[in-house]
Design an enzyme around this catalytic site. Structure first.
Site, short mmCIF file in Angstrom:
data_model
loop_
_atom_site.label_atom_id
_atom_site.label_comp_id
_atom_site.label_asym_id
_atom_site.label_seq_id
_atom_site.Cartn_x
_atom_site.Cartn_y
_atom_site.Cartn_z
N LYS A 180 65.62 -17.81 96.77
CA LYS A 180 65.97 -18.17 95.07
C LYS A 180 67.38 -18.24 94.94
O LYS A 180 68.03 -17.75 93.93
CB LYS A 180 65.42 -17.05 94.36
CG LYS A 180 64.06 -16.84 94.38
CD LYS A 180 63.21 -18.04 94.01
CE LYS A 180 61.87 -18.42 94.63
NZ LYS A 180 61.56 -19.76 94.42
N GLY A 237 69.17 -21.18 95.56
CA GLY A 237 69.47 -22.50 95.29
C GLY A 237 69.12 -23.47 96.43
O GLY A 237 69.55 -24.65 96.65
N THR A 238 68.06 -23.14 97.29
CA THR A 238 67.49 -23.81 98.48
C THR A 238 67.18 -25.23 98.13
O THR A 238 67.48 -26.27 98.81
CB THR A 238 66.26 -22.85 98.83
OG1 THR A 238 66.46 -21.71 98.82
CG2 THR A 238 65.81 -23.59 100.24
N TRP A 273 67.71 -27.20 95.50
CA TRP A 273 68.89 -28.33 95.32
C TRP A 273 69.59 -28.44 96.55
O TRP A 273 69.79 -29.70 96.71
CB TRP A 273 69.80 -27.21 94.43
CG TRP A 273 70.78 -28.20 93.64
CD1 TRP A 273 71.05 -29.40 93.43
CD2 TRP A 273 72.00 -27.50 92.63
NE1 TRP A 273 71.93 -29.68 92.74
CE2 TRP A 273 72.73 -28.56 92.19
CE3 TRP A 273 72.38 -26.24 92.62
CZ2 TRP A 273 73.59 -28.66 91.36
CZ3 TRP A 273 73.34 -26.21 91.61
CH2 TRP A 273 73.96 -27.25 91.08
N HIS A 330 65.12 -19.30 105.92
CA HIS A 330 65.49 -18.19 104.98
C HIS A 330 65.96 -17.08 106.06
O HIS A 330 66.25 -15.98 105.42
CB HIS A 330 64.22 -17.73 104.04
CG HIS A 330 64.07 -18.56 103.02
ND1 HIS A 330 65.03 -18.91 102.05
CD2 HIS A 330 62.79 -19.08 102.25
CE1 HIS A 330 64.42 -19.65 101.20
NE2 HIS A 330 63.17 -19.66 101.23
N SER A 373 65.42 -14.58 89.46
CA SER A 373 64.76 -15.85 89.60
C SER A 373 63.54 -15.51 90.54
O SER A 373 62.42 -16.02 90.36
CB SER A 373 65.73 -16.60 90.37
OG SER A 373 65.09 -17.95 90.90
N TYR A 389 76.31 -20.74 94.45
CA TYR A 389 75.36 -21.63 93.59
C TYR A 389 76.15 -21.73 92.16
O TYR A 389 76.01 -22.78 91.60
CB TYR A 389 74.07 -21.00 93.07
CG TYR A 389 72.99 -21.29 92.13
CD1 TYR A 389 72.15 -22.05 92.68
CD2 TYR A 389 73.11 -21.02 90.92
CE1 TYR A 389 71.40 -22.98 91.60
CE2 TYR A 389 72.39 -21.46 89.94
CZ TYR A 389 71.39 -22.39 90.44
OH TYR A 389 70.48 -22.86 89.59
P1 PAP Z 1 63.15 -20.93 97.45
O1 PAP Z 1 64.11 -19.80 97.65
O2 PAP Z 1 61.91 -20.58 97.06
O3 PAP Z 1 63.26 -21.99 98.05
P2 PAP Z 1 65.22 -21.87 95.40
O4 PAP Z 1 65.21 -23.44 95.30
O5 PAP Z 1 66.28 -21.22 96.35
O6 PAP Z 1 63.88 -21.31 95.82
O7 PAP Z 1 65.58 -21.24 93.92
C1 PAP Z 1 64.89 -21.58 92.77
C2 PAP Z 1 66.19 -21.40 91.71
O8 PAP Z 1 66.74 -22.63 92.05
C3 PAP Z 1 65.77 -21.68 90.40
O9 PAP Z 1 66.47 -20.74 89.74
P3 PAP Z 1 66.16 -19.89 88.31
O10 PAP Z 1 64.77 -19.10 88.56
O11 PAP Z 1 67.31 -19.03 88.01
O12 PAP Z 1 65.99 -21.02 87.39
C4 PAP Z 1 65.66 -22.96 90.08
O13 PAP Z 1 65.42 -23.05 88.60
C5 PAP Z 1 66.82 -23.39 90.68
N1 PAP Z 1 67.12 -24.77 90.92
C6 PAP Z 1 65.97 -25.60 91.53
N2 PAP Z 1 66.46 -26.84 91.66
C7 PAP Z 1 67.61 -26.88 91.04
C8 PAP Z 1 68.43 -28.19 90.98
N3 PAP Z 1 68.25 -29.27 91.29
N4 PAP Z 1 69.72 -27.59 90.44
C9 PAP Z 1 69.90 -26.14 90.03
N5 PAP Z 1 69.06 -25.30 90.24
C10 PAP Z 1 67.92 -25.46 90.71
#
Ligand code: PAP
Length: 326
Positions: free
Chosen positions: A76, A78-79, A81, A140, A170, A228
């Site tokens: 959570k 920024g993976t 992205w 991770h 998140s 992030y």
């Molecule tokens: P993961 O560890 O399960 O792979 P990960 O992608 O690291 O998840 O985290 C998800 C967070 O990144 C979410 O944040 P939030 O809950 O605070 O909203 C998600 O919205 C955010 N996120 C996913 N894609 C993007 C993107 N393209 N740009 C910016 N933030 C993003």
């Protein structure tokens, strides 16, 4: 050297070694992660037992190639992205029409799989031969559990990290949506407490992030550490830095802008593939996109919870030089 040769992976999958691993895992300290799954403490970090098995295989047998790129992140932070950005940069995505890019075909989590939870758990002997070089992989796992071959090869690592309070919020939302269904959300006070003591999947968050941070300070050519918050504040600058680090500098400003847009939360969330209910790791594609802002924790944490996380952060990051905006 052919990709097939350089990417070979040797795994001792004999019954006895599996039995040995299982016995070892059974002996590890155990806890319950947010009332949903058993986790065990291995080498200082908490994981569900199936993940430990995969992490053991990964740590002991993965052979990194010199042109591999490993993405690393605590959950959570920024993976999704980072996966999208690196995929686009390495594939020179700006040269193809927007409606034909890989991101329109599937979620970034599908294209860049999390090695210990997908590749190693679906097949006992993973076949990465078919993955064309340069391989783009994600983990991770904390830094100290990475295979030696990653550190000893020229493979590059890009780590993304995020401030602890937004990370926790998140994680809490994601967890509730996946594990709690129509039940009440998991009590936030308990989630804060367990986040601070580190008893959660892939936790402690603090040590996970610190491992990469410390190494990135020593080996700047090997590890790029992104925050992030800085990516949200100035995505173009951070993506420019990323392109340079990956050996794919942007020559034209418009190419950089194209990739920043193609990987934006706004665009990804609205792609058909992320709206149509497709699933990866048992999770709907759309669950990876929520608000994507800095400071959302202010909408959820009371003063006491905020203070608890702040104090823990101060203690853990003391003297490391690591700070986050929040
Ligand atoms: P993961 O560890 O399960 O792979 P990960 O992608 O690291 O998840 O985290 C998800 C967070 O990144 C979410 O944040 P939030 O809950 O605070 O909203 C998600 O919205 C955010 N996120 C996913 N894609 C993007 C993107 N393209 N740009 C910016 N933030 C993003």
């Amino acid at each position: 050297m052919a990709a097939q040769e350089s990417n070979s992976i040797i795994i001792d999958s004999s019954q006895s070694s599996e039995e040995k691993d299982a016995a070892l895992i059974n002996e590890l300290p155990s806890a319950l992660f947010w009332d949903a799954m058993e986790i065990r403490k291995w080498k200082g970090f908490w994981f569900e037992p199936g993940l430990i098995k995969c992490a053991m295989k990964f740590s002991s047998s993965f052979q990194a190639g010199n042109d591999d790129v490993l993405l690393a992140s605590a959950p959570k932070t920024g993976t999704t992205w980072l996966k999208a950005l690196c995929l686009c940069i390495l594939h020179q995505n700006h040269n193809i029409p927007e409606n034909e890019d890989l991101l329109t075909q599937d979620n970034p989590q599908f294209h860049v799989q999390t090695i210990e939870s997908s590749i190693y758990s679906t097949k006992p002997t993973p076949d990465l031969y078919s993955t064309p070089s340069p391989r783009l992989l994600h983990t991770h796992l904390p830094f100290n559990l990475l295979p030696n071959s990653i550190m000893n090869s020229n493979c590059k690592i890009v780590c993304v990290a995020r401030n602890p309070k937004d990370t926790l919020v998140s994680l809490w939302h994601f967890f509730n949506s996946i594990f709690r269904g129509n039940q009440e959300p998991y009590p936030l006070e308990k989630a804060v407490d367990e986040f601070c003591t580190g008893v959660h999947q892939y936790g402690p968050y603090f040590e996970n992030v610190l491992g990469y941070w410390s190494e990135s300070q020593k080996r700047t050519e090997k590890i790029l550490f992104l925050k992030y918050e800085e990516m949200i504040k100035d995505p173009k600058e951070q993506v420019r830095k990323l392109g340079l680090f990956l050996g794919k500098p942007f020559e034209k400003e418009e190419d950089l802008e194209k990739i920043v847009w193609r990987c934006s939360l706004e665009r990804l969330r609205n792609l058909e593939v992320n709206k149509n209910g497709s699933v990866i790791y048992g999770v709907p594609n759309g669950s990876y996109f929520r608000k994507g802002i800095v400071g959302d924790w202010k909408n959820y944490l009371n003063l006491e919870m905020e203070d608890r996380i702040n104090q823990t952060t101060l203690l853990k990051f003391k003297d490391s030089g690591l700070e986050f905006e929040n």
